[in-house]
Design an enzyme around this catalytic site. Structure first.
Site, PDB file in Angstrom:
ATOM      1  N   TYR A  73       0.846  -1.190   0.000  1.00 34.51           N
ATOM      2  CA  TYR A  73       0.000   0.000   0.000  1.00 34.51           C
ATOM      3  C   TYR A  73       0.880   1.239   0.000  1.00 34.51           C
ATOM      4  O   TYR A  73       1.728   1.396   0.884  1.00 34.51           O
ATOM      5  CB  TYR A  73      -0.923  -0.007   1.225  1.00 34.51           C
ATOM      6  CG  TYR A  73      -1.787   1.222   1.317  1.00 34.51           C
ATOM      7  CD1 TYR A  73      -2.623   1.599   0.271  1.00 34.51           C
ATOM      8  CD2 TYR A  73      -1.777   2.024   2.453  1.00 34.51           C
ATOM      9  CE1 TYR A  73      -3.422   2.729   0.349  1.00 34.51           C
ATOM     10  CE2 TYR A  73      -2.570   3.153   2.551  1.00 34.51           C
ATOM     11  CZ  TYR A  73      -3.385   3.505   1.488  1.00 34.51           C
ATOM     12  OH  TYR A  73      -4.174   4.626   1.566  1.00 34.51           O
ATOM     13  N   HIS A 112      -4.733   5.180  -2.748  1.00 33.89           N
ATOM     14  CA  HIS A 112      -5.955   5.975  -2.897  1.00 33.89           C
ATOM     15  C   HIS A 112      -5.584   7.333  -3.481  1.00 33.89           C
ATOM     16  O   HIS A 112      -4.571   7.912  -3.095  1.00 33.89           O
ATOM     17  CB  HIS A 112      -6.633   6.188  -1.536  1.00 33.89           C
ATOM     18  CG  HIS A 112      -7.143   4.926  -0.933  1.00 33.89           C
ATOM     19  ND1 HIS A 112      -6.394   4.163  -0.067  1.00 33.89           N
ATOM     20  CD2 HIS A 112      -8.322   4.287  -1.080  1.00 33.89           C
ATOM     21  CE1 HIS A 112      -7.097   3.106   0.291  1.00 33.89           C
ATOM     22  NE2 HIS A 112      -8.264   3.151  -0.311  1.00 33.89           N
TER      23      HIS A 112
END
Length: 169
Positions: A73, A112
């Protein structure tokens, strides 16, 4: 501006305040103390970016083992506005992708991005990332609050039927 020297350096107790200040300037969200404590623990997954010996960017990642996958991530990857389009983001992302490649045991890398951040979306798409999901109201206290999940897949997870892992070329 002539091409400068781009280098990546470790994040340590001695320069973590530079990372905090950089993140305050670059990102519309605030990161808590736990974020910075965790960054000190991840080694090569967090780097400061230097342009001619000046801190101008940073990348911070962590391994995520959710959804029966082992994924990387990208928590933050950013660069000060005057230094954009000089290859610094590319250097940081290539560092992350090399870690993924060297590891060889990651299903994907994801992050994101605010839905209106077209520059970031185009940047990641150049490296093979795809929008795989839209998360409504992902961000607190910023507009738009929605985020895209961008992902670069290395291998398709095991399926119930065949139990095999398919490598992505």
């Amino acid at each position: 501006m002539t091409r400068g020297r781009i280098e990546l350096g470790d994040i340590t107790q001695h320069n973590i305040k530079q990372l905090k200040r950089l993140n305050q300037v670059v990102f519309p969200v605030t990161y808590n103390d736990k974020f910075y404590k965790d960054v000190l623990e991840v080694g090569e997954l967090a780097k400061l970016a230097y342009y001619n010996d000046i801190v101008i960017g940073a990348v911070c990642c962590r391994v995520d083992t959710s959804e029966n996958q082992r994924r990387l991530y990208i928590m933050t990857l950013g660069c000060l506005a005057p230094y954009r389009r000089l290859g610094i983001g590319t250097t940081m992302l290539e560092h992350v992708l090399k870690i993924c490649e060297d590891d060889g045991n990651l299903d994907n890398v994801f992050l994101h991005v605010q839905v209106n951040n077209e520059g970031a979306i185009k940047f990641y798409e150049k490296f093979g990332f795809e929008i795989v999901e839209e998360k409504k109201n992902y961000y607190k206290r910023i507009e738009p609050a929605d985020a895209y999940v961008l992902q670069k897949t290395f291998r398709v997870p095991k399926t119930e039927e065949n139990g095999e892992v398919e490598q992505k070329s």
